[in-house]
Design a protein around this motif. Structure first.
Motif, short mmCIF file in Angstrom:
data_model
loop_
_atom_site.label_atom_id
_atom_site.label_comp_id
_atom_site.label_asym_id
_atom_site.label_seq_id
_atom_site.Cartn_x
_atom_site.Cartn_y
_atom_site.Cartn_z
N CYS A 111 4.52 1.60 -1.18
CA CYS A 111 5.76 1.74 -0.43
C CYS A 111 6.34 0.38 -0.03
O CYS A 111 5.64 -0.63 0.02
CB CYS A 111 5.58 2.66 0.77
N ASP A 112 7.63 0.41 0.26
CA ASP A 112 8.37 -0.79 0.62
C ASP A 112 8.06 -1.13 2.08
O ASP A 112 8.66 -0.60 3.01
CB ASP A 112 9.87 -0.53 0.41
N LEU A 113 7.10 -2.01 2.28
CA LEU A 113 6.62 -2.31 3.63
C LEU A 113 7.63 -3.11 4.43
O LEU A 113 7.70 -2.99 5.66
CB LEU A 113 5.30 -3.10 3.54
N ALA A 114 8.45 -3.91 3.76
CA ALA A 114 9.44 -4.72 4.48
C ALA A 114 10.49 -3.82 5.12
O ALA A 114 10.93 -4.05 6.26
CB ALA A 114 10.10 -5.71 3.54
N ARG A 115 10.89 -2.79 4.41
CA ARG A 115 11.90 -1.88 4.96
C ARG A 115 11.34 -1.13 6.17
O ARG A 115 12.03 -0.94 7.18
CB ARG A 115 12.35 -0.90 3.87
N LEU A 116 10.09 -0.69 6.06
CA LEU A 116 9.43 -0.02 7.18
C LEU A 116 9.34 -0.95 8.40
O LEU A 116 9.65 -0.56 9.53
CB LEU A 116 8.03 0.42 6.74
#
Ligand SMILES: [Zn+2]
Length: 436
Positions: A111-116
């Motif tokens: 998953c896109d951890l930066a967006r989270l």
């Protein structure tokens, strides 16, 4: 930015794999899961890794060392005996930064951890939990959230059969404020999801981050086989938020559930036979399944927002029992014509979301990184066809429900088929499964 990985799992149900290696060191695509997680964290800008280890900790430390080989800093905190996920965090309190990302060592995700991380920063909470729909919600703890994302309750399994909840499952990824330690008694075996989060949810201190990315724990031999296949086929990466995905926009009444005039009571929500199976096929092929539905019953005062919520929860529950899910649902509660007894005056206006207008589609595109190329609209009325046309996507009409009988030569669907199953046949045949 710090990532904390809970890597103390024993993996008893994976015994033939984990007698000599700790569960987070099980390989996927030839690489230990823990290494996948560390590389994922690095890709999204994390520089500091804290591994909370217990079972066979030496095997983990000898593989990763100080982290130099992986381009970031790795430190360790060992517990013996294991203290559970919350106990382990408390045990490591001196090593935690003010805000950290938590990953479970036995969950595979890209998953896109930066967006989270950015979402959590912009929406303060003691913790932000990633929630996602899965194909076995009855067998999962479920998370309920308000429209603004505040988690209102966590419902552990097992639950009564007639308790209808949204299909939102704790994915095992969270951003947590260090302040949470004050809620964890020291020296006890405690689990975050079971012992700590439910009370915080009741106090409104948790937030949900909705995702349709790939999250799967590989805690059983069957699941491990599945995760390995999905990784090898590239599916796990394709479902990452950074890749745009095609969607199938589904009308609700007469397409998924049996058409009932002015449906306003959860008891009236019944699936059309075969619709769950059809949606399951879209799920498996990697399409986003997005429901877009006009619900003027709300403006007419015939159905409250609470009742509508229950109706949708029931739909998600029934779909879940057949291993299908919808990724998101958008409804328009408005209606333009004023002057009827019982109506809700503030919902009586000419809105931008009522189909055939594009408002719900445009919101979904903003929320889910949808590529319209390869997307479809499926409905049983002229409004659905017109909305799909307006979005520039192919329109499939079904003969269930209203059966597209109001369509004229100008606004007729690209295909008119018997039901949702045939519509999905067309999509999977023409778009091909497993879109790039
Ligand atoms: Zn509207």
């Amino acid at each position: 930015m710090q990532v904390v990985i809970l890597a103390g799992g024993r993996g008893t149900r994976l015994s033939e794999h984990t007698q000599t290696i700790p569960k987070p060191m099980v390989t996927i695509g030839g690489r230990p899961n823990l290494e996948h997680q560390i590389l994922l964290a690095r890709r999204y800008g994390f520089t500091s890794v804290l591994l909370l280890v217990s079972h066979l900790a030496d095997r983990i430390e000898s593989h990763f060392g100080c982290g130099k080989r992986f381009g970031l800093e790795i430190s360790y905190c060992a517990e013996d005996p294991p203290l559970g996920t919350a106990g382990a965090l408390h045990h490591a309190r001196e090593l935690l930064q003010d805000r950290f990302l938590v990953l479970y060592g036995d969950v595979f995700s890209e998953c896109d951890l930066a967006r989270l991380w950015a979402y959590h920063a912009g929406n303060p909470a003691l913790a932000t939990l990633v929630v996602h729909p899965n194909d076995h919600p009855d067998d999962s703890d479920l998370v309920d959230a308000d429209a603004d994302g505040t988690i209102s309750a966590i419902y552990p399994k097992p639950r009564p059969e007639d308790q209808y909840l949204p299909n939102k499952v704790n994915a095992g990824v969270a951003v947590i404020e260090r302040k949470i330690l004050a809620m964890i008694p020291s020296g006890q075996h405690l689990d975050l999801a079971r012992d700590i989060f439910p009370a915080l949810a009741r106090d409104g201190r948790l937030r949900a981050y909705h995702s349709s990315e790939y999250f799967k724990d590989f805690g059983t031999p069957d699941r491990l086989v599945r995760v390995r296949l999905d990784y090898d086929s590239g599916k796990t990466a394709r479902l990452s938020r950074g890749h745009s995905r095609p969607a199938v926009f589904l009308d609700r009444d007469g397409v998924i559930n049996k058409e009932v005039a002015h449906l306003s009571d959860p008891a009236q929500m019944e699936l059309i036979p075969g619709s769950a199976e059809s949606i399951r096929r879209l799920n498996e092929a990697g399409y986003l399944a997005i429901v877009v539905t006009n619900q003027p019953v709300v403006a007419r005062g015939e159905c409250s927002l609470d009742a509508l919520r229950l109706i949708h929860n029931k739909m998600e529950t029934l779909l879940g029992r057949e291993h299908a899910w919808i990724d998101a649902l958008y409804f328009c509660p408005h209606h333009p014509d004023k002057g009827f007894a019982g109506e809700v005056p503030e919902l009586k206006f000419d809105c931008g979301c009522r189909k055939p207008k594009a408002g719900m589609f445009e919101q979904a595109i903003r929320d889910w990184n949808i590529s319209l190329a390869g997307s479809y609209g499926i409905g049983d009325s002229r409004r659905d066809v017109m909305a799909a046309r307006r979005m520039g996507i192919a329109a499939i009409g079904v003969k269930t429900g209203s059966g597209c009988r109001d369509c004229d030569a100008l606004d007729s669907p690209d295909w008119l088929v018997d039901d949702l199953g045939e519509a999905v046949d067309i999509i999977l045949a023409s778009g091909g499964r497993e879109q790039p």
